[in-house]
Write a protein that holds these residues in place. Structure first.
Motif, PDB file in Angstrom:
ATOM      1  N   GLY A   3       1.731 -12.913  -2.942  1.00  0.00           N
ATOM      2  CA  GLY A   3       1.092 -11.744  -3.281  1.00  0.00           C
ATOM      3  C   GLY A   3       0.403 -11.014  -2.187  1.00  0.00           C
ATOM      4  O   GLY A   3       0.012  -9.830  -2.223  1.00  0.00           O
ATOM      5  N   GLU A   4       0.569 -11.377  -0.871  1.00  0.00           N
ATOM      6  CA  GLU A   4       0.077 -10.737   0.066  1.00  0.00           C
ATOM      7  C   GLU A   4       1.134  -9.530   0.764  1.00  0.00           C
ATOM      8  O   GLU A   4       2.165  -9.580   0.338  1.00  0.00           O
ATOM      9  CB  GLU A   4      -0.113 -11.433   1.491  1.00  0.00           C
ATOM     10  CG  GLU A   4      -1.276 -12.515   1.526  1.00  0.00           C
ATOM     11  CD  GLU A   4      -1.684 -12.842   3.077  1.00  0.00           C
ATOM     12  OE1 GLU A   4      -2.252 -11.856   3.632  1.00  0.00           O
ATOM     13  OE2 GLU A   4      -1.393 -13.873   3.325  1.00  0.00           O
ATOM     14  N   PHE A   5       0.473  -8.513   1.375  1.00  0.00           N
ATOM     15  CA  PHE A   5       1.062  -7.306   1.906  1.00  0.00           C
ATOM     16  C   PHE A   5       0.777  -7.872   3.561  1.00  0.00           C
ATOM     17  O   PHE A   5      -0.077  -7.320   3.980  1.00  0.00           O
ATOM     18  CB  PHE A   5       0.774  -6.243   1.423  1.00  0.00           C
ATOM     19  CG  PHE A   5       1.678  -5.029   1.953  1.00  0.00           C
ATOM     20  CD1 PHE A   5       2.278  -4.737   3.059  1.00  0.00           C
ATOM     21  CD2 PHE A   5       1.936  -4.095   0.940  1.00  0.00           C
ATOM     22  CE1 PHE A   5       3.089  -3.949   3.536  1.00  0.00           C
ATOM     23  CE2 PHE A   5       2.865  -2.927   1.132  1.00  0.00           C
ATOM     24  CZ  PHE A   5       3.506  -2.936   2.472  1.00  0.00           C
ATOM     25  N   PHE A   6       1.723  -8.580   4.267  1.00  0.00           N
ATOM     26  CA  PHE A   6       1.336  -9.039   5.391  1.00  0.00           C
ATOM     27  C   PHE A   6       2.240  -8.032   6.396  1.00  0.00           C
ATOM     28  O   PHE A   6       3.233  -7.757   6.292  1.00  0.00           O
ATOM     29  CB  PHE A   6       1.741 -10.435   5.716  1.00  0.00           C
ATOM     30  CG  PHE A   6       1.098 -11.105   6.971  1.00  0.00           C
ATOM     31  CD1 PHE A   6      -0.129 -11.679   6.696  1.00  0.00           C
ATOM     32  CD2 PHE A   6       1.937 -10.914   8.074  1.00  0.00           C
ATOM     33  CE1 PHE A   6      -0.394 -12.596   7.950  1.00  0.00           C
ATOM     34  CE2 PHE A   6       1.312 -11.712   9.210  1.00  0.00           C
ATOM     35  CZ  PHE A   6       0.112 -12.272   8.957  1.00  0.00           C
ATOM     36  N   ALA A   7       1.564  -7.598   7.806  1.00  0.00           N
ATOM     37  CA  ALA A   7       2.012  -6.952   8.661  1.00  0.00           C
ATOM     38  C   ALA A   7       2.234  -7.693  10.072  1.00  0.00           C
ATOM     39  O   ALA A   7       1.370  -8.439  10.535  1.00  0.00           O
ATOM     40  CB  ALA A   7       1.220  -5.709   9.015  1.00  0.00           C
ATOM     41  N   LEU A   8       3.526  -7.696  10.446  1.00  0.00           N
ATOM     42  CA  LEU A   8       3.695  -8.245  11.900  1.00  0.00           C
ATOM     43  C   LEU A   8       3.632  -6.915  12.944  1.00  0.00           C
ATOM     44  O   LEU A   8       4.557  -6.189  12.866  1.00  0.00           O
ATOM     45  CB  LEU A   8       4.933  -8.829  11.935  1.00  0.00           C
ATOM     46  CG  LEU A   8       5.191  -9.914  10.956  1.00  0.00           C
ATOM     47  CD1 LEU A   8       6.815 -10.507  11.015  1.00  0.00           C
ATOM     48  CD2 LEU A   8       4.342 -11.155  11.402  1.00  0.00           C
ATOM     49  N   LEU A   9       2.734  -7.109  13.676  1.00  0.00           N
ATOM     50  CA  LEU A   9       2.538  -5.849  14.568  1.00  0.00           C
ATOM     51  C   LEU A   9       2.528  -5.959  16.253  1.00  0.00           C
ATOM     52  O   LEU A   9       2.065  -7.200  16.374  1.00  0.00           O
ATOM     53  CB  LEU A   9       0.881  -5.157  14.273  1.00  0.00           C
ATOM     54  CG  LEU A   9       0.338  -4.241  15.098  1.00  0.00           C
ATOM     55  CD1 LEU A   9       1.491  -2.845  14.622  1.00  0.00           C
ATOM     56  CD2 LEU A   9      -0.983  -3.777  14.600  1.00  0.00           C
ATOM     57  N   GLY A  10       3.309  -5.308  16.605  1.00  0.00           N
ATOM     58  CA  GLY A  10       3.574  -5.632  18.179  1.00  0.00           C
ATOM     59  C   GLY A  10       4.359  -4.506  18.850  1.00  0.00           C
ATOM     60  O   GLY A  10       5.155  -3.882  18.187  1.00  0.00           O
ATOM     61  N   GLY A  11       4.416  -4.603  20.274  1.00  0.00           N
ATOM     62  CA  GLY A  11       5.180  -3.571  20.814  1.00  0.00           C
ATOM     63  C   GLY A  11       6.745  -3.991  20.987  1.00  0.00           C
ATOM     64  O   GLY A  11       7.052  -5.030  20.338  1.00  0.00           O
ATOM     65  N   SER A  12       7.580  -3.461  21.521  1.00  0.00           N
ATOM     66  CA  SER A  12       8.928  -3.715  21.670  1.00  0.00           C
ATOM     67  C   SER A  12       9.012  -5.211  22.548  1.00  0.00           C
ATOM     68  O   SER A  12       8.345  -5.255  23.657  1.00  0.00           O
ATOM     69  CB  SER A  12       9.888  -2.593  22.741  1.00  0.00           C
ATOM     70  OG  SER A  12       9.683  -1.387  21.656  1.00  0.00           O
ATOM     71  N   GLY A  13       9.824  -6.170  22.033  1.00  0.00           N
ATOM     72  CA  GLY A  13       9.876  -7.315  22.728  1.00  0.00           C
ATOM     73  C   GLY A  13       9.033  -8.359  22.273  1.00  0.00           C
ATOM     74  O   GLY A  13       8.834  -9.287  23.101  1.00  0.00           O
TER      75      GLY A  13
END
Length: 373
Positions: free
Chosen positions: A43-53
């Motif tokens: 039930g999470e809304f999980f974000a993977l956050l990062g720049g290019s590469g």
């Protein structure tokens, strides 16, 4: 995290719904993923956050089965996904391009996966109507994608991805093609839909505001590694590194040396920084001090104003007016350029300071973030 939402990751007895263990993926000599360990709860809304590469899209593709890791495993609801082909996983993906079939109407786009699975026609019709209602597009079933706005196409792509009722929905930069106002509105629509379905969402984005708005938790990635994982508030308020402090939001960074009861900044003679809550540092240890622009105060000062405790003298170098906020750049005697945010309670003609003004910047001890140098 939304008010009232559960936080199962804080329960030592709660089992993660998605567990990633030692996931490694190399392209030649480059490690796109370098031993990723990550747990995500149902039930999470999980974000993977990062720049290019940073590795975020590679991680998403491994979850979808579109890329094969060189080492490690992925456990979804207790089942090992190693070797399971994409079509056999209880996972679906919403692509950045939406990938809608232009020759099919909205209803047939949504039904495509159900038809491939051989569901009876009455069940398909009922599911399509259910999905159209979920994304608030009743009556749009006969339209072609070319007849829709960008936001409507995004909702159709989401409806198609949810039609097969996946256990896990992956979203690859789903709002990047939308303009700012539409993107913000669609963010809240996505949050509402995720809340109503209870489906676990994992979204990849480079947009910090997007991740902080939608995610229950987020992971900041850099060069194939997880730098920090936590709720948006935890990561923003308590970054564990200079990289995170600068990547998530904006931070003024000053290089300092720990002293008993505070931090000295050699480049700014007279400046002594007091902090609250940070782990004690041995005298002489080199540290970085991060200050969020919105946590700093600015006021006119006489020409001969000097540095002091949590006080920096300087000269206004630039001012930007963004409607709801002033961004003021202040140049210090030591050559640092510090940014201060002032929320616009007055009209643009009533700036509290002006170009070339001598000013004093002050902040509270609680606003000081002490990080490894």
């Amino acid at each position: 995290m939304r008010p009232g939402a559960a936080a199962p990751w804080r329960d030592p007895d709660a089992a993660p719904f998605l567990r990633i263990e030692g996931l490694t993926k190399r392209f030649g000599g480059h490690a796109a993923l370098d031993g990723i360990d990550l747990s995500i709860w149902r039930g999470e809304f999980f974000a993977l956050l990062g720049g290019s590469g940073s590795g975020k899209s590679t991680l998403l593709r491994c979850l979808a089965g579109l890329a094969t890791p060189d080492a490690g495993r992925i456990l979804l609801d207790g089942q090992d996904m190693t070797g399971v082909p994409p079509h056999a996983r209880p996972v679906n993906m919403m692509f950045q391009s939406y990938a809608l079939f232009p020759h099919m109407d909205v209803a047939r786009n949504i039904a495509y996966g159900l038809v491939q699975d051989g569901l009876p026609k009455p069940a398909i019709r009922a599911r399509v109507e259910e999905m159209l209602a979920l994304v608030r597009m009743e009556g749009f079933g006969a339209r072609r994608p070319s007849d829709l706005s960008g936001g409507q196409r995004a909702r159709v792509a989401l409806a198609r991805a949810l039609a097969k009722r996946p256990k896990l929905l992956l979203l690859d930069e789903p709002l990047s093609a939308l303009d700012k106002n539409l993107r913000e509105a669609t963010q809240f629509e996505l949050m509402g839909i995720q809340g109503r379905t209870g489906t676990t969402f994992v979204i990849v984005t480079h947009d910090q505001e997007e991740a902080m708005t939608m995610a229950t938790r987020l992971a900041v990635m850099d060069r194939g590694a997880l730098v920090q994982v936590g709720t948006p508030a935890e990561v923003y308020e308590f970054p564990n590194s200079r990289f995170t402090a600068e990547f998530l939001g904006t931070a003024n960074i000053l290089e300092g040396v720990a002293e008993p009861g505070g931090i000295a900044v050699p480049s700014e003679p007279g400046l002594r920084i007091r902090h609250a809550g940070a782990a004690p540092q041995p005298p002489g240890a080199r540290v970085a001090v991060a200050l969020r622009p919105e946590r700093m105060r600015i006021a006119p000062a006489p020409q001969d104003a000097t540095h002091g405790e949590n006080r920096v003298a300087g000269r206004v170098r630039d001012i930007a007016y963004l409607g709801d906020v002033f961004i003021v750049h202040v140049l210090t005697p030591g050559g640092a350029e510090l940014r201060v945010s002032l929320h616009g309670a007055t009209r643009s003609t009533e700036r509290p300071v002006d170009w070339d003004d001598s000013v004093l910047l002050t902040w509270d001890a609680a606003a000081t973030m002490v990080l490894p140098a």
